[in-house]
Scaffold this active site. Structure first.
Site, PDB file in Angstrom:
ATOM      1  N   GLY A  27       0.799  -1.217   0.000  1.00  0.00           N
ATOM      2  CA  GLY A  27       0.000   0.000   0.000  1.00  0.00           C
ATOM      3  C   GLY A  27       0.827   1.261   0.000  1.00  0.00           C
ATOM      4  CG  ASN A  28       1.421   3.181  -2.783  1.00  0.00           C
ATOM      5  OD1 ASN A  28       0.602   3.754  -3.492  1.00  0.00           O
ATOM      6  ND2 ASN A  28       1.930   1.995  -3.097  1.00  0.00           N
ATOM      7  CB  THR A  42      10.455   2.317  -2.432  1.00  0.00           C
ATOM      8  OG1 THR A  42      10.293   0.966  -2.820  1.00  0.00           O
ATOM      9  CG2 THR A  42      11.925   2.616  -2.228  1.00  0.00           C
ATOM     10  N   GLY A  43       9.580   0.624   0.256  1.00  0.00           N
ATOM     11  CA  GLY A  43      10.049  -0.267   1.316  1.00  0.00           C
ATOM     12  C   GLY A  43       9.620   0.076   2.716  1.00  0.00           C
ATOM     13  CB  SER A  71       7.376   0.215  -6.809  1.00  0.00           C
ATOM     14  OG  SER A  71       6.305  -0.453  -6.160  1.00  0.00           O
ATOM     15  CD  GLU A  72       1.965  -0.057  -7.732  1.00  0.00           C
ATOM     16  OE1 GLU A  72       1.979   0.496  -8.855  1.00  0.00           O
ATOM     17  OE2 GLU A  72       1.717  -1.258  -7.575  1.00  0.00           O
ATOM     18  CG  HIS A  91      -2.213   1.159  -4.196  1.00  0.00           C
ATOM     19  ND1 HIS A  91      -3.117   0.178  -4.533  1.00  0.00           N
ATOM     20  CD2 HIS A  91      -0.994   0.590  -4.260  1.00  0.00           C
ATOM     21  CE1 HIS A  91      -2.464  -0.945  -4.791  1.00  0.00           C
ATOM     22  NE2 HIS A  91      -1.164  -0.716  -4.633  1.00  0.00           N
ATOM     23  CG  HIS A  93      -2.058  -4.167  -1.024  1.00  0.00           C
ATOM     24  ND1 HIS A  93      -0.721  -4.459  -0.926  1.00  0.00           N
ATOM     25  CD2 HIS A  93      -2.173  -3.364  -2.107  1.00  0.00           C
ATOM     26  CE1 HIS A  93      -0.053  -3.864  -1.899  1.00  0.00           C
ATOM     27  NE2 HIS A  93      -0.921  -3.177  -2.625  1.00  0.00           N
ATOM     28  CG  HIS A 154      -2.163  -4.727  -7.052  1.00  0.00           C
ATOM     29  ND1 HIS A 154      -1.282  -4.330  -8.021  1.00  0.00           N
ATOM     30  CD2 HIS A 154      -1.716  -4.138  -5.917  1.00  0.00           C
ATOM     31  CE1 HIS A 154      -0.356  -3.530  -7.491  1.00  0.00           C
ATOM     32  NE2 HIS A 154      -0.606  -3.401  -6.211  1.00  0.00           N
TER      33      HIS A 154
END
Length: 185
Positions: A27-28, A42-43, A71-72, A91, A93, A154
């Site tokens: 998620g982000n 990221t991460g 990454s998104e 975003h 999950h 996803h």
């Protein structure tokens, strides 16, 4: 303004994890301020996120911070470019939404009056590999006529005029998916 955006990202990232809308590194969230996009680095695990783990990119995708964006980030940028009124994106999950995306083909049925009022419709976008231009294009197109989309296998993406709005729309999508799934015979 950047300090406020970073604080909001930390707050709602932690809420998303606490409420089971995402797990581990998934998620982000992002917030748009003018031509800048503040997004989870990221991460980063969302329930451990700090203001120092917020990346900044411009709408062209240039990294402006010392930390790399999720990454998104391409997905977020594609949506912001297509829909300038959108100021925040979630975003996530969430489990019921992911399951629903594997069992349904076109849309998640609307179950509650709240979902009808705040979401209207929840289309399902076809699977594309994470972090790719293809995923960004598919999601931007799916969000052209909706504020919430299930991503096949996803997760979900929701948009709003604030991060609060995008977050609560995400929560409402997961509630809708859960109610739909539990009502199946």
């Amino acid at each position: 303004m950047s300090r406020i955006a970073k604080r909001q990202l930390v707050l709602y990232s932690r809420k998303a994890h606490e409420r089971g809308l995402t797990a581990a590194f998934g998620g982000n969230l992002s917030v748009r301020v003018g031509d800048l996009v503040f997004i989870k680095a990221t991460g980063v695990v969302m329930d451990e996120m700090s203001e120092g783990q917020v990346a900044v990119v411009d709408l062209s995708g240039n990294q402006l911070s010392s930390v790399k964006p999720s990454s998104e980030y391409l997905l977020h940028l594609a949506v912001y470019r297509l829909r300038p009124e959108v100021k925040a994106i979630a975003h996530l999950h969430p489990p019921y939404s992911i399951v629903a995306s594997t069992l349904l083909e076109e849309e998640l049925p609307i179950v509650t009056p709240e979902a009808e009022l705040y979401l209207g419709r929840i289309p399902i976008a076809p699977f594309r590999p994470a972090g790719t231009e293809e995923l960004a294009e598919v999601m931007a197109e799916a969000l052209r006529g909706a504020d919430a989309v299930l991503m096949e296998r996803h997760g979900i993406v929701t948009v709003g005029k604030s991060l609060r709005e995008a977050f609560y729309k995400a929560e409402l999508v997961e509630e809708s998916a859960k109610l739909w799934y539990l009502s199946r015979k």
